[in-house]
Design an enzyme around this catalytic site. Sequence first.
Site, PDB file in Angstrom:
ATOM      1  N   PHE A 150       4.881  -4.190  -3.053  1.00  0.00           N
ATOM      2  CA  PHE A 150       5.062  -3.596  -4.377  1.00  0.00           C
ATOM      3  C   PHE A 150       3.911  -2.629  -4.599  1.00  0.00           C
ATOM      4  CE2 PHE A 150       6.227  -4.787  -9.015  1.00  0.00           C
ATOM      5  CZ  PHE A 150       7.253  -3.875  -8.997  1.00  0.00           C
TER       6      PHE A 150
ATOM      7  N   LEU B 137     -12.291 -13.640   1.743  1.00  0.00           N
ATOM      8  CA  LEU B 137     -12.824 -12.316   2.034  1.00  0.00           C
ATOM      9  C   LEU B 137     -12.376 -11.327   0.975  1.00  0.00           C
ATOM     10  CD1 LEU B 137     -10.127 -11.194   3.354  1.00  0.00           C
ATOM     11  CD2 LEU B 137     -11.138 -11.829   5.509  1.00  0.00           C
TER      12      LEU B 137
ATOM     13  N   ASP C  41      10.325  -5.279  -5.818  1.00  0.00           N
ATOM     14  CA  ASP C  41       9.896  -6.604  -6.267  1.00  0.00           C
ATOM     15  C   ASP C  41      10.456  -7.705  -5.354  1.00  0.00           C
ATOM     16  OD1 ASP C  41       9.105  -8.839  -7.558  1.00  0.00           O
ATOM     17  OD2 ASP C  41      10.407  -8.562  -9.311  1.00  0.00           O
TER      18      ASP C  41
ATOM     19  N   TYR D 154     -11.122 -22.369  -8.250  1.00  0.00           N
ATOM     20  CA  TYR D 154     -10.031 -22.100  -7.303  1.00  0.00           C
ATOM     21  C   TYR D 154      -9.333 -23.387  -6.868  1.00  0.00           C
ATOM     22  CZ  TYR D 154      -7.223 -19.369  -4.131  1.00  0.00           C
ATOM     23  OH  TYR D 154      -6.146 -18.765  -3.518  1.00  0.00           O
TER      24      TYR D 154
END
Length: 394
Positions: free
Chosen positions: A74, A273, A111, A235
């Site tokens: 996208f 990263l 999408d 996270y």
Amino acid sequence: MIIKPKVRGFICTNAHPEGCAANVREQIEYIKSQAPLGEGPKNVLIVGASTGYGLASRITAAFGYGAKTLGFFFEKPASEKRTGSAGFYNSAAFEAEASAANLYAKSINGDAFSNEAKRQAIEIIKQDLGKVDLVIYSLASPRRIDPETGETFSSALKPIGQSYTEKNLNTDTLKIADMTVETASDEEIANTVKVMGGEDWELWIDALKQADVLEQNCKTVAYTYIGDKLTWPIYGKATIGKAKEDLDRAANEINQSLSDLGGQANVAVLKALVTQSSSAIPIMPLYISILYKVMKEEGSHEGCIEQLHRLYTEGLYSEAPRLDDINRFRMDNRELTEAVQSKVEAIWPQVTEENLFELTDYKGYNAEFLKLFGFGNSDIDYDQDISPLVDVKF
Ligand code: NAD
């Protein structure tokens, strides 16, 4: 147009076509230098193929194994007045390099959460490839439109159970200050799972299976991050971590549904990263800056392409893959060693605005960030007036 970086907060709103093309070529050269890679995929569908881990997955399949690739992403196309997004230029460059190397590559910009994307993929696979033997799911998106109800769900990056206060680096001002993130509501947790969990991965595999375009013994993999103590509150044990846990559930479901084909679904745990997605997560820029410093010093630093090379050769196409107790490929093994994590944890409390460049690799982080958008390449003259338009077939 003279194209210089326009950075706003944690995003760069433009990209340099030649710089992006150079990045793609650099990853291709890395993979070619690792050849031969042995047995691997032949026909690969990559969902989220234009940047970060998905692009590296595509490059490894194509230039490491000679696979035909169909990529979904996208991205913002270029116009006379505005540059395209980095993923748009990356994909244009990938297609050009693939064509020059006589490798089949087709891309769809749209999408991937929609039913239409699945229909398009099936049509192209039937027409051009017959079947696919590897499906990579590498989407990272802040929102998802439910394909059945049309409702839009937005993800949240918040802790669960209690608010969380931690040191944070503002990458715009280079100020370091405590930042508090409020605890997520139940709705925010559920919405994040809806966007970044396994539902869409399952929908993709169901649709492909029903259309009979999955090869015997096909493989599919979706990417996750786990991290350690420092990043868990925002996270691993937060809203995004919940969504990623849902990938484990989906992998089990998919494994059952693929059993008659001898197919295999795994989650792959990759390292932290710099990508467009990770730079948007609080704490991550500082964590990654310290991690880069420690891993570069011990010689174990890796980028997307090195991680993907290992995922294919030490995981997906290895006879003795490194799996954990719930069947996930572990490519984050070098990040999570006791030695690396204890060094990162020791540096973390000491970092200040004054010693940021000394104690961390913020310089490297920032260079990698700009590189994502095609900037900072010493071979490119950024004062040159160039066209933002590139030749594309998607
Ligand atoms: P990225 O932002 O570089 O790539 C995201 C990709 O998804 C792009 O190709 C983008 O075009 C595509 N995309 C987003 N919305 C889409 C949509 N609606 N339809 C089609 N394509 C869409 O992100 P990344 O960091 O490479 O992340 C990829 C996966 O790897 C994610 O699941 C992420 O959680 C995981 N991961 C990332 C890290 C990290 O540190 N960056 C670590 C481990 C795992």
